[in-house]
Design a protein around this motif. Structure first.
Motif, mmCIF file in Angstrom:
data_model
loop_
_atom_site.group_PDB
_atom_site.id
_atom_site.type_symbol
_atom_site.label_atom_id
_atom_site.label_comp_id
_atom_site.label_asym_id
_atom_site.label_seq_id
_atom_site.Cartn_x
_atom_site.Cartn_y
_atom_site.Cartn_z
ATOM 1 N N ILE A 21 38.457 21.252 46.434
ATOM 2 C CA ILE A 21 37.537 21.663 45.374
ATOM 3 C C ILE A 21 37.211 23.143 45.512
ATOM 4 O O ILE A 21 37.243 23.900 44.537
ATOM 5 N N ALA A 22 36.907 23.578 46.741
ATOM 6 C CA ALA A 22 36.579 24.987 46.970
ATOM 7 C C ALA A 22 37.758 25.883 46.598
ATOM 8 O O ALA A 22 37.572 26.932 45.966
ATOM 9 N N CYS A 23 38.959 25.486 46.962
ATOM 10 C CA CYS A 23 40.149 26.284 46.630
ATOM 11 C C CYS A 23 40.333 26.377 45.113
ATOM 12 O O CYS A 23 40.638 27.444 44.588
ATOM 13 N N SER A 24 40.133 25.261 44.405
ATOM 14 C CA SER A 24 40.315 25.306 42.951
ATOM 15 C C SER A 24 39.259 26.196 42.305
ATOM 16 O O SER A 24 39.548 26.925 41.361
ATOM 17 N N ILE A 25 38.023 26.183 42.835
ATOM 18 C CA ILE A 25 36.978 27.059 42.307
ATOM 19 C C ILE A 25 37.335 28.519 42.539
ATOM 20 O O ILE A 25 37.195 29.362 41.651
ATOM 21 N N ILE A 26 37.824 28.826 43.738
ATOM 22 C CA ILE A 26 38.209 30.205 44.073
ATOM 23 C C ILE A 26 39.362 30.662 43.185
ATOM 24 O O ILE A 26 39.349 31.773 42.643
ATOM 25 N N ILE A 27 40.347 29.794 42.973
ATOM 26 C CA ILE A 27 41.503 30.144 42.141
ATOM 27 C C ILE A 27 41.055 30.358 40.693
ATOM 28 O O ILE A 27 41.445 31.337 40.057
ATOM 29 N N GLU A 28 40.211 29.449 40.172
ATOM 30 C CA GLU A 28 39.719 29.615 38.796
ATOM 31 C C GLU A 28 38.948 30.921 38.639
ATOM 32 O O GLU A 28 39.102 31.621 37.640
ATOM 33 N N ALA A 29 38.128 31.251 39.630
ATOM 34 C CA ALA A 29 37.360 32.496 39.566
ATOM 35 C C ALA A 29 38.295 33.703 39.595
ATOM 36 O O ALA A 29 38.111 34.664 38.845
ATOM 37 N N ALA A 30 39.326 33.641 40.443
ATOM 38 C CA ALA A 30 40.277 34.757 40.530
ATOM 39 C C ALA A 30 41.051 34.908 39.227
ATOM 40 O O ALA A 30 41.251 36.024 38.740
ATOM 41 N N VAL A 31 41.476 33.802 38.656
ATOM 42 C CA VAL A 31 42.193 33.858 37.377
ATOM 43 C C VAL A 31 41.271 34.412 36.296
ATOM 44 O O VAL A 31 41.665 35.271 35.506
ATOM 45 N N GLU A 36 39.879 38.757 32.652
ATOM 46 C CA GLU A 36 38.861 39.699 32.187
ATOM 47 C C GLU A 36 39.312 41.144 32.414
ATOM 48 O O GLU A 36 39.163 41.995 31.534
ATOM 49 N N ALA A 37 39.891 41.418 33.582
ATOM 50 C CA ALA A 37 40.372 42.773 33.874
ATOM 51 C C ALA A 37 41.494 43.164 32.910
ATOM 52 O O ALA A 37 41.522 44.288 32.402
ATOM 53 N N LEU A 38 42.411 42.250 32.656
ATOM 54 C CA LEU A 38 43.514 42.531 31.739
ATOM 55 C C LEU A 38 42.987 42.772 30.323
ATOM 56 O O LEU A 38 43.416 43.698 29.636
ATOM 57 N N SER A 39 42.032 41.941 29.904
ATOM 58 C CA SER A 39 41.430 42.114 28.587
ATOM 59 C C SER A 39 40.734 43.466 28.476
ATOM 60 O O SER A 39 40.881 44.172 27.479
#
Length: 166
Positions: A21-31, A36-39
């Motif tokens: 769960i923690a890994c998926s949260i970290i990955i979602e936040a990074a994505v 946002e940066a690309l936009s």
């Protein structure tokens, strides 16, 4: 009674689940940060960028988009945005046929508010819905690129519409 080894196995399974769960949260936040940066970059990038975020901001709200269309001089059917089923019933009694669609930026299929759909109006209490008066005829999408406009007839209103007509 559980043996200590059994409790340890349960704890390891729980720990592995929490790590996933923690890994998926970290990955979602990074994505999310990457998108946002690309936009943000596309807003300031030199050169031609099709569909900069700021230029398409009105697409994120159908009611706002309708206001802009009206301000540009186009006819917009009487429209109700509400999450109150009784208000929808009154609006339908005054205007006859209605269609319904999401008010958000999320793509939704436009359908007529027929008697069967009207039976489900109770479900809109948690989420506002847009109810324009039905306008018979052919839907026309107009895309603007620079100073050029391209109109496409997409079918008879309402009904599922292709995202990008042939």
């Amino acid at each position: 009674m559980q043996k200590p080894a059994d409790r340890y196995e349960i704890c390891v399974e729980c720990h592995q689940g929490l790590v996933e769960i923690a890994c998926s949260i970290i990955i979602e936040a990074a994505v999310g940060r990457t998108v946002e940066a690309l936009s943000n970059w596309t807003e300031i990038a030199p050169g031609c960028v099709m569909n900069r975020t700021a230029a398409s901001a009105s697409n994120r709200s159908k009611p706002y988009q309708s206001q802009l269309i009206r301000q540009a001089g186009f006819s917009v059917p009487d429209t109700l945005v509400t999450n109150d089923p009784d208000v929808v019933r009154d609006f339908r009694a005054r205007h006859g046929r209605l269609i319904y669609k999401s008010v958000s930026a999320v793509r939704s299929v436009v359908r007529e508010l027929d008697d069967e759909a009207a039976q489900r109006l109770l479900f809109i209490r948690g989420c506002p819905v847009q109810f324009p008066r039905y306008v018979p005829g052919t839907n026309v999408w107009v895309h603007v690129v620079a100073q050029n406009m391209f109109g496409t007839a997409t079918g008879v209103n309402p009904g599922p519409r292709p995202r990008y007509p042939p």
